[in-house]
Scaffold this motif. Sequence first.
Motif, PDB file in Angstrom:
ATOM      1  N   GLU A  99       0.678  -1.179   0.099  1.00 34.12           N
ATOM      2  CA  GLU A  99      -0.067   0.054   0.080  1.00 34.12           C
ATOM      3  C   GLU A  99       0.736   1.256  -0.127  1.00 34.12           C
ATOM      4  O   GLU A  99       1.409   1.725   0.819  1.00 34.12           O
ATOM      5  CB  GLU A  99      -0.955  -0.014   1.074  1.00 34.12           C
ATOM      6  CG  GLU A  99      -2.076  -1.095   1.218  1.00 34.12           C
ATOM      7  CD  GLU A  99      -2.878  -1.214   2.392  1.00 34.12           C
ATOM      8  OE1 GLU A  99      -2.794  -0.181   3.117  1.00 34.12           O
ATOM      9  OE2 GLU A  99      -3.600  -1.994   2.567  1.00 34.12           O
ATOM     10  N   GLY A 100       1.002   2.016  -1.069  1.00 35.00           N
ATOM     11  CA  GLY A 100       1.864   3.053  -1.458  1.00 35.00           C
ATOM     12  C   GLY A 100       3.430   2.627  -1.283  1.00 35.00           C
ATOM     13  O   GLY A 100       3.873   1.842  -1.878  1.00 35.00           O
ATOM     14  N   ASN A 101       3.973   3.141  -0.340  1.00 36.81           N
ATOM     15  CA  ASN A 101       5.604   2.805   0.302  1.00 36.81           C
ATOM     16  C   ASN A 101       5.436   1.864   1.343  1.00 36.81           C
ATOM     17  O   ASN A 101       6.791   1.655   1.668  1.00 36.81           O
ATOM     18  CB  ASN A 101       6.303   3.918   0.521  1.00 36.81           C
ATOM     19  CG  ASN A 101       6.290   4.893  -0.899  1.00 36.81           C
ATOM     20  OD1 ASN A 101       6.374   4.541  -2.026  1.00 36.81           O
ATOM     21  ND2 ASN A 101       6.282   6.202  -0.520  1.00 36.81           N
ATOM     22  N   VAL A 102       4.651   1.117   1.492  1.00 34.60           N
ATOM     23  CA  VAL A 102       4.555   0.013   2.567  1.00 34.60           C
ATOM     24  C   VAL A 102       4.349  -1.450   2.166  1.00 34.60           C
ATOM     25  O   VAL A 102       3.292  -1.641   1.641  1.00 34.60           O
ATOM     26  CB  VAL A 102       3.431   0.601   3.589  1.00 34.60           C
ATOM     27  CG1 VAL A 102       3.695  -0.345   5.043  1.00 34.60           C
ATOM     28  CG2 VAL A 102       3.854   1.844   4.030  1.00 34.60           C
ATOM     29  N   LEU A 103       5.280  -2.205   2.602  1.00 39.65           N
ATOM     30  CA  LEU A 103       5.190  -3.650   2.141  1.00 39.65           C
ATOM     31  C   LEU A 103       4.790  -4.280   3.479  1.00 39.65           C
ATOM     32  O   LEU A 103       5.357  -3.937   4.537  1.00 39.65           O
ATOM     33  CB  LEU A 103       6.392  -4.225   1.860  1.00 39.65           C
ATOM     34  CG  LEU A 103       6.996  -3.728   0.405  1.00 39.65           C
ATOM     35  CD1 LEU A 103       8.331  -4.214   0.354  1.00 39.65           C
ATOM     36  CD2 LEU A 103       6.113  -4.020  -0.956  1.00 39.65           C
ATOM     37  N   SER A 104       3.904  -5.194   3.498  1.00 36.05           N
ATOM     38  CA  SER A 104       3.543  -5.883   4.728  1.00 36.05           C
ATOM     39  C   SER A 104       4.041  -7.477   4.480  1.00 36.05           C
ATOM     40  O   SER A 104       3.731  -8.077   3.795  1.00 36.05           O
ATOM     41  CB  SER A 104       2.055  -5.826   4.886  1.00 36.05           C
ATOM     42  OG  SER A 104       1.379  -4.590   5.373  1.00 36.05           O
TER      43      SER A 104
END
Length: 432
Positions: free
Chosen positions: A224-229
């Motif tokens: 999501e955007g610049n966030v990897l989970s």
Amino acid sequence: MTQFDMLLRRALMDANLAQYERALQSVEDKEPDFSPRYLRERMRLLADPQGWGRQARPGGRKRLDWRLAAIVAAMLLLSACAYAVATGQFSQWFPRLGVDPKAPEVSEEVLSRTGTAIEQSQTVGDTTVTLNAAVWDGTYIYLSFTIESPSLPEDLQAYTPLHTGDCRLIMRQDQWEEYMTNRVKEDCANQNMTPEETEEAVRAALEEGARKDVLWLFWPETREGNVLSFQVNTSLYSRWFTETKRPELTLHLENIATYADGKGESIIDENGYAQNPGPGEIVIPGPFDLTFTLEEPILPIRYERADVEMVLTDIPLRFTGFELSTTELSAAYEAVNPEDLPEPGPDLSPEENDRRFQADVAVYRAVQDSIRGLWTEDGKYVDLSNSESSGSGGYASHSYPYPIDPATVTAVDIAGTRVELGELERTTEPVS
């Protein structure tokens, strides 16, 4: 307020605190980021529940009576982790572990009791890693964390394979030595090795060290955007600890890269064998080190001295024991091979090796098909026939569709036969 009212209010608060005692101990002494208006209302409620209840809402409607206000007050006294339980935070951190759609609060409660809320961050350069939480069921440890960076390449999305050869889950040295010693001793006992051979095997393992304890990330679950989970897991057996109840671990992340030549697709060499293409572009250099201490898990429950015999697809099977954790059901079994099946050994011909392989596959499939479900103490049947399965060497496992407290399981379904666990011998030793 009457004495009864005071006792009722106290009972409600004590009940909530007892329910979430484990969760309350597992987090820092801090509160969720509530709004200022919420905090003002909470202070008014706790200071004067009856006065709060008499206040008129806009439009002339009265608030709830003080008894319901007392319930609200009791809930407001819970800590940040209890707040997480109420809002399903652990279930959000570990979506792949599943949630019972008919009782999501029960799934969340099981996860919170066997989980550790961490919420620890570290920033290196323009990249921040946040370790949300860990769940340990006594067999596997599951980690939930995010990686945020404005430098992530656009083509790095959910399920993009990653090279993570420099990533580790590191145990504190003295605890690792305890863990490895017991692990090697168990292996040696299974091979009927002498005390002298066992001592030498332990010494060799400790000298070799933990260099091979690689944590494979595989791929991010979401972007999501610049966030990897990420949600990853690796084995961590509680039975290989003798003194340690709460292991101290460090999540080490370094040199996470995409793959060269097809981002993870294997390269076929001149001999027809698949070769790992190796790392390509390093997208998360690090290093990051986040250290945390696990809470004690809901330990697996083991049942021995079962004697469940059946014939499936012409294969005689005998189930001898079961193990239940919060995430899976495992069964120990024996299979009777055909009399003319050759014994394993270096002198077998290719045809004989193929026959043994096919026989092993047939047994494995029969066993997997036989583990069909379980019953809980409320009479609910949980179907496991289509769940993820694994196994080898006389053991087979099926994952649950959602977390289950093993203490609530009363029976298991083996090929249509209901096996009452209360009639078996309950033990803390591995099933055999």
